[in-house]
Write an enzyme that holds these catalytic residues in place. Structure first.
Site, short mmCIF file in Angstrom:
data_model
loop_
_atom_site.label_atom_id
_atom_site.label_comp_id
_atom_site.label_asym_id
_atom_site.label_seq_id
_atom_site.Cartn_x
_atom_site.Cartn_y
_atom_site.Cartn_z
N GLU A 528 0.86 -1.20 0.00
CA GLU A 528 0.00 0.00 0.00
C GLU A 528 0.89 1.24 0.00
O GLU A 528 0.76 2.13 0.84
CB GLU A 528 -0.97 0.00 1.18
CG GLU A 528 -0.34 -0.14 2.55
CD GLU A 528 -1.36 0.00 3.67
OE1 GLU A 528 -2.33 0.78 3.50
OE2 GLU A 528 -1.20 -0.67 4.70
N GLU A 537 4.94 8.84 -3.46
CA GLU A 537 5.63 8.30 -2.29
C GLU A 537 6.57 7.15 -2.69
O GLU A 537 6.93 6.30 -1.87
CB GLU A 537 4.61 7.84 -1.24
CG GLU A 537 3.85 9.01 -0.63
CD GLU A 537 2.88 8.59 0.46
OE1 GLU A 537 2.97 7.42 0.90
OE2 GLU A 537 2.06 9.41 0.87
#
Length: 781
Positions: A528, A537
């Site tokens: 995730e 990210e």
């Protein structure tokens, strides 16, 4: 009667929470500040606050006399500089009835509507500016917290020149410097619907035609009033003390204009009697469209107040002033309601009931949809609140951060569905398992373990045995995972503390003294790592680094692919916040792609054929082809010289395959301004080989309800422009964006250009931003 709106059938759920209406009263004919008793009478009729003039008719007459004297003394010499402009003398006690008092801070000051800051006559504009400054300074002294200033009565489009609007903007900018403790609210119509303007005659030359008189009917430019507001707030550099009070028309305009004002810093929605219609029982009411507009605007975190103009109540002339009340005893001093009731009883008058207009708004208040559990807390609190993007590779997150992620059941439900679908298909197709115990699942970046729990649950539901590994670099989260394995998972999980990119895979045997440990492969890699823009990210870099542990032929990644999407937006509130951050010392405020729950925004682009409102920037797919991984390894080991942006930036180009570039064109039908780009993402967690089953995530506003309804794990990302970009109607906004890397970090660069067609085959550039870059705040690898 007003009581018609207070029917209570007892069915209301008192646990439900709805946005609260604060309703104020304004009388445009009022020239004196209300006495305390009159103030109490107004409050007793259902209002929460009252406006007050700062100066009175005596002051107005003095200004008219000064203007006439000045004009007479000049004669024909009225050019600027021929003689000094007249000076407005200071206020006296004859000029105002507003004084510091117990309730002064609860009053909303209303500056004189008869001044003309836009006048082309330098004497009139100078006197008007001085009057405004005097009133602002005095109201600031008295302790008033807010001042409403009537907006320009004519926009640049109608006047044929922008002189008046720029004069007005300059005057507001000066007033902000004088009223240092006051909030300024410019009173403007949503658009120039006839009848919405101030009624008071403005200062003018003898015999000059007054604005708002009988004029030839003409086509209304819906956005001209917003244009004026944009000039004013731009001149004031998006000052956080500057707001707008919006006059709501009887005929609501198109949705584009409603959402444009929705994105602005609204302080008041104002309604005059002409806005209301009469229902079958003879009471005032608003159309369904007006009610829906109100309900939409009230969902704002800083919801606007309501201001009812010229709808009563009628107040009897006071026989005395507030000084007539004996306030020497705090014990015996009556409340406003008690004082008003006592006074009306003394005068033999019948106490007034609730004002029927305010009563109707209370009825509308009760008709709102209740706030959901999420709106009462998370979603409302995070509206337009800027957060720095996470640095998951360089920082170790705290438990509370993980807890916020885990508060979204939708995301984890989708992940569980994806894992279950993958397990079913794996079993149905008889794919080889990398462990005798079953399908090997590795959760990369396990955090506190929610995906581990879902993987185990998917195994239980499908009946497919699994061997689960939890890989986490955060040493603190590692301790929590060990405890979860003991208390919750029953020792069924192997927990590994390492950076996923350094993990060699499931340990098959530890080896002897002379033999090296033997590592196996992973069948399903679950992560995730997605960010608000999917890849911000460093999900691509992380999954590239762990791909070597995947089973070479059958290994799959969940997610299997993800796409970044964007659209240009207008968001004055967020832009103002970033301006304040930069002024406060944050030198990288405009270089940062902010994570923010975008709410008070306007999507300026329209959906047209071949040009969507939200457009895809780029895509990442996992796992990568082996040929790509071989090329990456060759560059990293020095086997390849040069190659792409990475090598030119000082690296060897090992991460160049993760650079991206896009050039998108958005169509804007109406004129407006953009403050930056809103970024979203979509992800395919798993898709069956026959295409019959597909589990997805989406944060796109027009797709989230279809693919992952009520998911709140990811807020959008906002790429700010250093200067707002204004564009005319029928503009094409061209957005260029790059995802850059130098093998040590990843950053974005973006630029927006505005083009307008001036002929069938000719297009000209009408504006553009500078090149923006987040390199100073790059995400470290």
């Amino acid at each position: 009667m007003a009581q018609a709106y207070f029917v209570d059938d007892g069915s209301e759920n008192f646990n439900e929470i709805r946005p609260t209406f604060y309703i104020g009263q304004h009388d445009s004919t009022r020239s004196e500040t209300l006495t305390d008793l009159q103030y109490g009478q107004v409050l007793n009729t259902g209002f929460s606050f009252v406006t007050t003039p700062i100066t009175n008719d005596h002051f107005h007459e003095r200004i008219l006399s000064l203007l006439n004297t000045s004009l007479s003394s000049l004669g024909d010499q009225q050019t600027t500089g021929s003689r000094p402009d007249p000076i407005v003398p200071p206020l006296t006690t004859d000029d105002t009835t507003l004084f510091p008092g117990t309730f002064t801070s609860g009053l909303v000051a209303y500056s004189s509507p008869w001044i003309d800051l836009c006048s082309p006559n330098h004497i009139i504009s100078s006197i008007s500016r001085q009057v405004l400054n005097l009133e602002v300074a005095y109201a600031n002294f008295c302790g008033v917290r807010s001042i409403i200033i009537p907006g320009p009565r004519q926009d640049a489009v109608d006047a044929g020149t922008s002189q008046g609007i720029t004069q007005y903007a300059r005057a507001i900018q000066e007033a902000l410097l004088i009223g240092t403790r006051v909030t300024f609210i410019v009173h403007l119509p949503m658009y120039r619907e006839p009848g919405l303007e101030e009624r008071a005659p403005i200062l003018s030359l003898p015999g000059q035609h007054q604005n708002g008189g009988d004029q030839e009917p003409k086509e209304i430019d819906l956005f001209s009033s917003w244009d004026s507001w944009h000039v004013i707030r731009t001149a004031c550099e998006y000052d956080t003390r500057l707001f707008v009070a919006l006059r709501v028309p009887r005929a609501l305009p198109e949705k584009e204009l409603q959402t444009r004002w929705f994105s602005e810093p609204l302080q008041y929605l104002t309604f005059g009697p002409q806005t209301f219609q009469t229902n079958k029982t003879g009471h005032p009411s608003l159309s369904r469209h007006h009610q829906e507009l109100i309900w939409t605007y009230m969902r704002l975190k800083n919801a606007p107040y309501f201001l009812l103009c010229d709808v009563g109540p009628e107040l009897a002339a006071s026989s005395g002033t507030s000084e007539s009340i004996n306030a020497s005893s705090t014990v015996d001093f009556p409340s406003l309601a008690e004082a008003a009731a006592t006074q009306t009883a003394k005068n033999g008058q019948k106490a007034q009931g609730q004002n029927e207009y305010s009563a109707y708004l209370r009825h509308v208040e009760r008709q709102q949809e209740p706030l959901s559990v999420l709106e009462q807390g998370t979603l409302t609190n995070f509206q337009d609140w800027l957060q720095s993007p996470l640095q998951p590779l360089s920082d170790n997150l705290e438990s509370v951060t993980y807890e916020v992620f885990e508060g979204d059941p939708v995301k984890y439900h989708q992940y569980e569905m994806a894992i279950a679908a993958a397990l079913r298909e794996w079993d149905e197709q008889g794919k080889p398992k990398s462990s005798p115990k079953g399908v090997v699942i590795a959760v990369a970046g396990s955090g506190r373990g929610p995906l581990v729990t879902r993987a185990l649950r998917a195994s239980e539901k499908t009946g497919v045995p699994v061997e689960v590994w939890a890989v986490e670099k955060n040493p603190n989260a590692y301790v929590y995972l060990l405890r979860q394995n003991q208390k919750v998972w029953g020792g069924r999980v192997t927990v590994v503390k390492t950076d996923m990119r350094a993990w060699k895979g499931p340990l098959v045997s530890s080896g002897s003294d002379n033999d090296k440990p033997v590592h196996g492969k992973v069948d399903i890699l679950v992560s995730e790592l997605l960010g608000s823009f999917a890849d911000n990210e460093l999900s691509p870099e992380c999954l590239d680094g762990i791909q070597h542990v995947l089973a070479p032929e059958h290994g799959i990644s969940i997610p299997s692919s993800y796409t970044a999407h964007m659209t240009p937006i207008s968001t004055p509130r967020i832009y103002s916040d970033i301006v304040q951050r930069k002024a406060g010392g944050d030198a990288t405020a405009f270089d940062t792609p902010w994570v923010v729950r975008l709410f008070a925004i306007d999507f300026v682009a329209q959906k047209v054929p071949d040009r969507a409102r939200f457009q895809q920037a780029w895509e990442f797919v996992h796992p990568l082809p082996q040929s790509t991984m071989d090329a990456v390894e060759a560059r990293r080991s020095g086997g390849v010289v040069g190659g792409g942006g990475g090598s030119m930036s000082g690296g060897v180009g090992a991460n160049d395959h993760n650079t991206r570039h896009c050039h998108l064109t958005f169509v804007c039908r109406t004129r407006g301004v953009i403050h930056g780009l809103a970024g979203y993402f979509e992800a395919v967690l798993y898709e069956s080989s026959n295409g019959n089953e597909k589990v997805e995530l989406s944060t796109l506003p027009d797709m989230i309800d279809k693919k992952s309804k009520d998911m709140i794990s990811w807020f959008p990302i906002f790429f700010p422009l250093k200067q707002p970009l204004y564009f005319p109607p029928d503009t094409e906004l061209e957005v260029s964006m790059w995802r850059q890397t130098d093998d040590a970090k990843v950053w974005y660069e973006w630029m927006v250009e505005a083009f307008m067609w001036v002929g069938p085959s000719q297009r000209v550039k009408v504006g553009g931003s500078e090149m923006c870059s987040s390199r100073k705040v790059a995400c470290l690898m």
